[in-house]
Structures are given as C-alpha cells and as structure tokens.
Design a protein around this motif. Structure first.
Motif, PDB file in Angstrom:
ATOM      1  N   UNK A   1       0.815  -1.207   0.000  1.00 38.08           N
ATOM      2  CA  UNK A   1       0.000   0.000   0.000  1.00 38.08           C
ATOM      3  C   UNK A   1       0.852   1.261   0.000  1.00 38.08           C
ATOM      4  N   UNK A   2       2.005   1.201   0.637  1.00 38.80           N
ATOM      5  CA  UNK A   2       2.871   2.379   0.702  1.00 38.80           C
ATOM      6  C   UNK A   2       3.363   2.765  -0.678  1.00 38.80           C
TER       7      UNK A   2
ATOM      8  N   UNK B   1       4.286 -10.887 -13.896  1.00 34.94           N
ATOM      9  CA  UNK B   1       5.300 -11.935 -13.830  1.00 34.94           C
ATOM     10  C   UNK B   1       5.617 -12.260 -12.380  1.00 34.94           C
ATOM     11  N   UNK B   2       6.150 -13.443 -12.172  1.00 35.54           N
ATOM     12  CA  UNK B   2       6.572 -13.838 -10.835  1.00 35.54           C
ATOM     13  C   UNK B   2       7.604 -12.849 -10.299  1.00 35.54           C
ATOM     14  N   UNK B   3       7.391 -12.384  -9.061  1.00 42.43           N
ATOM     15  CA  UNK B   3       8.284 -11.432  -8.394  1.00 42.43           C
ATOM     16  C   UNK B   3       8.350 -10.093  -9.112  1.00 42.43           C
ATOM     17  N   UNK B   4       7.296  -9.740  -9.847  1.00 45.32           N
ATOM     18  CA  UNK B   4       7.215  -8.426 -10.478  1.00 45.32           C
ATOM     19  C   UNK B   4       6.083  -7.630  -9.841  1.00 45.32           C
ATOM     20  N   UNK B   5       5.993  -6.364 -10.209  1.00 44.73           N
ATOM     21  CA  UNK B   5       4.976  -5.485  -9.637  1.00 44.73           C
ATOM     22  C   UNK B   5       4.161  -4.808 -10.735  1.00 44.73           C
ATOM     23  N   UNK B   6       2.901  -4.520 -10.388  1.00 42.68           N
ATOM     24  CA  UNK B   6       2.047  -3.659 -11.197  1.00 42.68           C
ATOM     25  C   UNK B   6       1.339  -2.694 -10.250  1.00 42.68           C
ATOM     26  N   UNK B   7       0.622  -1.746 -10.810  1.00 46.73           N
ATOM     27  CA  UNK B   7      -0.059  -0.748  -9.993  1.00 46.73           C
ATOM     28  C   UNK B   7      -1.190  -1.361  -9.170  1.00 46.73           C
ATOM     29  N   UNK B   8      -1.333  -0.861  -7.960  1.00 48.55           N
ATOM     30  CA  UNK B   8      -2.452  -1.248  -7.109  1.00 48.55           C
ATOM     31  C   UNK B   8      -3.776  -0.800  -7.716  1.00 48.55           C
TER      32      UNK B   8
ATOM     33  N   UNK C   1      -7.068  -5.676 -11.234  1.00 47.38           N
ATOM     34  CA  UNK C   1      -8.195  -6.252 -10.500  1.00 47.38           C
ATOM     35  C   UNK C   1      -7.755  -6.726  -9.118  1.00 47.38           C
ATOM     36  N   UNK C   2      -6.563  -7.326  -9.023  1.00 44.20           N
ATOM     37  CA  UNK C   2      -6.069  -7.792  -7.728  1.00 44.20           C
ATOM     38  C   UNK C   2      -5.807  -6.623  -6.787  1.00 44.20           C
ATOM     39  N   UNK C   3      -5.210  -5.554  -7.304  1.00 44.87           N
ATOM     40  CA  UNK C   3      -4.934  -4.399  -6.478  1.00 44.87           C
ATOM     41  C   UNK C   3      -6.202  -3.725  -5.976  1.00 44.87           C
ATOM     42  N   UNK C   4      -7.176  -3.577  -6.852  1.00 40.56           N
ATOM     43  CA  UNK C   4      -8.418  -2.908  -6.467  1.00 40.56           C
ATOM     44  C   UNK C   4      -9.196  -3.706  -5.431  1.00 40.56           C
ATOM     45  N   UNK C   5      -9.191  -5.042  -5.546  1.00 39.48           N
ATOM     46  CA  UNK C   5      -9.943  -5.820  -4.569  1.00 39.48           C
ATOM     47  C   UNK C   5      -9.266  -5.780  -3.210  1.00 39.48           C
ATOM     48  N   UNK C   6      -7.935  -5.715  -3.175  1.00 41.20           N
ATOM     49  CA  UNK C   6      -7.248  -5.597  -1.893  1.00 41.20           C
ATOM     50  C   UNK C   6      -7.461  -4.211  -1.285  1.00 41.20           C
ATOM     51  N   UNK C   7      -7.463  -3.189  -2.125  1.00 38.96           N
ATOM     52  CA  UNK C   7      -7.709  -1.841  -1.627  1.00 38.96           C
ATOM     53  C   UNK C   7      -9.134  -1.718  -1.100  1.00 38.96           C
ATOM     54  N   UNK C   8     -10.082  -2.348  -1.774  1.00 44.80           N
ATOM     55  CA  UNK C   8     -11.484  -2.264  -1.350  1.00 44.80           C
ATOM     56  C   UNK C   8     -11.700  -2.847   0.042  1.00 44.80           C
ATOM     57  N   UNK C   9     -10.919  -3.842   0.410  1.00 47.81           N
ATOM     58  CA  UNK C   9     -11.095  -4.496   1.704  1.00 47.81           C
ATOM     59  C   UNK C   9     -10.041  -4.068   2.723  1.00 47.81           C
ATOM     60  N   UNK C  10      -9.243  -3.069   2.377  1.00 45.59           N
ATOM     61  CA  UNK C  10      -8.236  -2.558   3.314  1.00 45.59           C
ATOM     62  C   UNK C  10      -8.898  -1.641   4.350  1.00 45.59           C
ATOM     63  N   UNK C  11      -8.170  -1.370   5.416  1.00 41.23           N
ATOM     64  CA  UNK C  11      -8.666  -0.451   6.443  1.00 41.23           C
ATOM     65  C   UNK C  11      -8.851   0.942   5.858  1.00 41.23           C
ATOM     66  N   UNK C  12      -9.786   1.694   6.440  1.00 44.98           N
ATOM     67  CA  UNK C  12     -10.076   3.042   5.941  1.00 44.98           C
ATOM     68  C   UNK C  12      -8.830   3.918   5.936  1.00 44.98           C
ATOM     69  N   UNK C  13      -7.991   3.781   6.967  1.00 44.71           N
ATOM     70  CA  UNK C  13      -6.785   4.610   7.041  1.00 44.71           C
ATOM     71  C   UNK C  13      -5.843   4.315   5.879  1.00 44.71           C
ATOM     72  N   UNK C  14      -5.785   3.046   5.462  1.00 41.81           N
ATOM     73  CA  UNK C  14      -4.932   2.684   4.331  1.00 41.81           C
ATOM     74  C   UNK C  14      -5.513   3.236   3.036  1.00 41.81           C
ATOM     75  N   UNK C  15      -6.822   3.122   2.879  1.00 39.05           N
ATOM     76  CA  UNK C  15      -7.475   3.661   1.679  1.00 39.05           C
ATOM     77  C   UNK C  15      -7.222   5.162   1.570  1.00 39.05           C
ATOM     78  N   UNK C  16      -7.373   5.861   2.686  1.00 35.60           N
ATOM     79  CA  UNK C  16      -7.137   7.311   2.685  1.00 35.60           C
ATOM     80  C   UNK C  16      -5.692   7.627   2.315  1.00 35.60           C
ATOM     81  N   UNK C  17      -4.757   6.840   2.831  1.00 41.52           N
ATOM     82  CA  UNK C  17      -3.346   7.063   2.517  1.00 41.52           C
ATOM     83  C   UNK C  17      -3.076   6.846   1.036  1.00 41.52           C
ATOM     84  N   UNK C  18      -3.572   5.741   0.482  1.00 43.62           N
ATOM     85  CA  UNK C  18      -3.337   5.419  -0.925  1.00 43.62           C
ATOM     86  C   UNK C  18      -3.944   6.483  -1.838  1.00 43.62           C
TER      87      UNK C  18
END
Length: 244
Positions: free
Chosen positions: A96-97, A118-125, A129-146
């Motif tokens: 999230x950071x 790719x394995x051990x690679x990164x894409x945008x949160x 789809x994976x990033x958005x679903x994790x952000x949707x279920x993250x704590x409010x403070x994390x969502x606000x930070x992101x």
C-alpha cells in the motif's frame, strides 16, 4: 540494495559495467561492492566475469520470508483453480505504501493471452483487479493514505483521479470481487477475490486473467470465490503474514 535491484528477469546476469550503469554508482564503487557481495555470498561471479544473484542469497531469502508460507499454502488451491479454468492464475500481495502489488506465485495459461504480471514483479495497485480488490477491503486509514494523491498509471503515464478509484470501492466490497473487461490489455478480462488472514485482514488476492473471447465469466467468478474462501480458511493456523 541498489545492486540487488539491478537484477531482474530480463537481466539475470550483469557485468560490472552494467551494474554501474543500472545503479548509477561510480564504476569503482560498483566493482568493489559487487566483489564484496561475492565474498559474503550474495552474488556469484561467473567464469566469464559476469555477476548473478547467488543460490545462497536465494536460500536465505526464501527460508526466512513469511510470504513463502502464504505461497506454499496457496499452491494447491491455485492448482485446483488452474485445472478447472485453464486460465492464468496469480497470487499477489499489496504494497500500500508504494501503491503496487507484488506477484508471488502464478500458474500460466496455455492460451496466447498477453499477460503483464510476472513472478516477483509489480504492477499498480489502482489499475489491476487484484490491487483494487485488496484496496477495497483494506482499512479506511490505508485507503485514505493510498488515495491521498493523484495516481499515475505506470504503463500509460495517465494520471488517475483518486476520487474515481474511491467511488469504485463500495461496489467491489458489496460484490466481494473485481471484474474488469479490457483494462491493462484490451482483449483480456481480469477477475480477483481477496484473501484474509485469521484476523480478517486482507493480505493477498487470488486473480485470473483470460482472453475475453475465451472466458466464461460466471464460471471464473464462481470458482474464484470458492477458492478464495477456502484459502482464507486454510490460513487460520499460519502465523501472521505482514502486509506492506
């Protein structure tokens, strides 16, 4: 760390000059540090003179990394999803950071679908789809930070209004999954469900990517939701897995 980060899937072996160029370090410093890293086992020097990340480094990082416990527990679930759907299946964790997701396991598809993760690679949160679903279920403070700053699509360079992302999150939470037709690759469909630890904290996402024309959307979503619940339940006896 800058030297280790210079190695990737497209650059698994580097000369001293290439290490210097990719790190921005002075030539003498890059050469000295690379040799010292060989002395302590982090790098290995080949007969041709190039450097690689050593097997010892892999051994140390894997045996002590808590993400390995998650990856190991997820493998049979992912294999079952892959055998059922025959599409690309991935397991990602959030940073999230850095507003990114990290791919820690995947099962490839036999189709010719274009896959960016790719394995051990990164894409945008905020563009996956994976990033958005994790952000949707993250704590409010994390969502606000992101969402505290404008977000950039690292592939296209387009600036995304964080308000647009925030507006998507309640719908994702209500459904329990993300479903993106098009997105990063126009001809693909991507879907993902959240994975929770024993405390109910989102720690990962299980995702599927397929060519839209070859995808039975309802079947993929149904299979993913069951697999996501099963994987989350199986993590009840796994020690806390930190999120970034």
């Amino acid at each position: 760390m800058r030297i280790l980060k210079a190695f990737d899937v497209d650059h698994p072996r580097l000369s001293a000059a290439e290490i210097c160029r990719r790190t921005g370090l002075p030539q003498s410093t890059a050469h000295r540090l690379a040799n010292e890293m060989c002395d302590v086992g982090l790098l290995q020097r080949l007969q041709e003179g190039d450097f690689i990340v050593s097997p010892t480094a892999w051994e140390m990082f894997v045996r002590s990394n808590p993400l390995e416990r998650l990856r190991f527990r997820a493998q049979p679930v992912m294999e079952s999803v892959h055998n059922t759907l025959r599409h690309y299946v991935s397991l990602t964790t959030p940073d999230f950071e850095q507003r990114s997701i990290l791919y820690i396991e995947r099962f490839n598809s036999r189709s010719d679908a274009s896959i960016l993760g790719r394995h051990a690679s990164r894409l945008d949160l905020h563009t996956t789809s994976s990033g958005l679903v994790m952000l949707a279920f993250a704590r409010d403070s994390i969502v606000d930070q992101v969402l505290s700053v404008p977000l950039k699509d690292s592939i296209t360079g387009v600036i995304i209004d964080p308000g647009e992302i925030r507006a998507m999150l309640p719908g994702i939470r209500k459904k329990g999954y993300t479903h993106i037709v098009g997105g990063l690759v126009a001809e693909n469909t991507s879907m993902a469900v959240p994975i929770f630890d024993a405390r109910g904290i989102v720690i990962a996402a299980l995702g599927v990517v397929a060519k839209t024309a070859e995808c039975d959307h309802e079947s993929v979503i149904s299979t993913l939701r069951v697999a996501g619940r099963n994987l989350s339940l199986s993590l009840g006896d796994v020690p806390d897995i930190p999120t970034f």
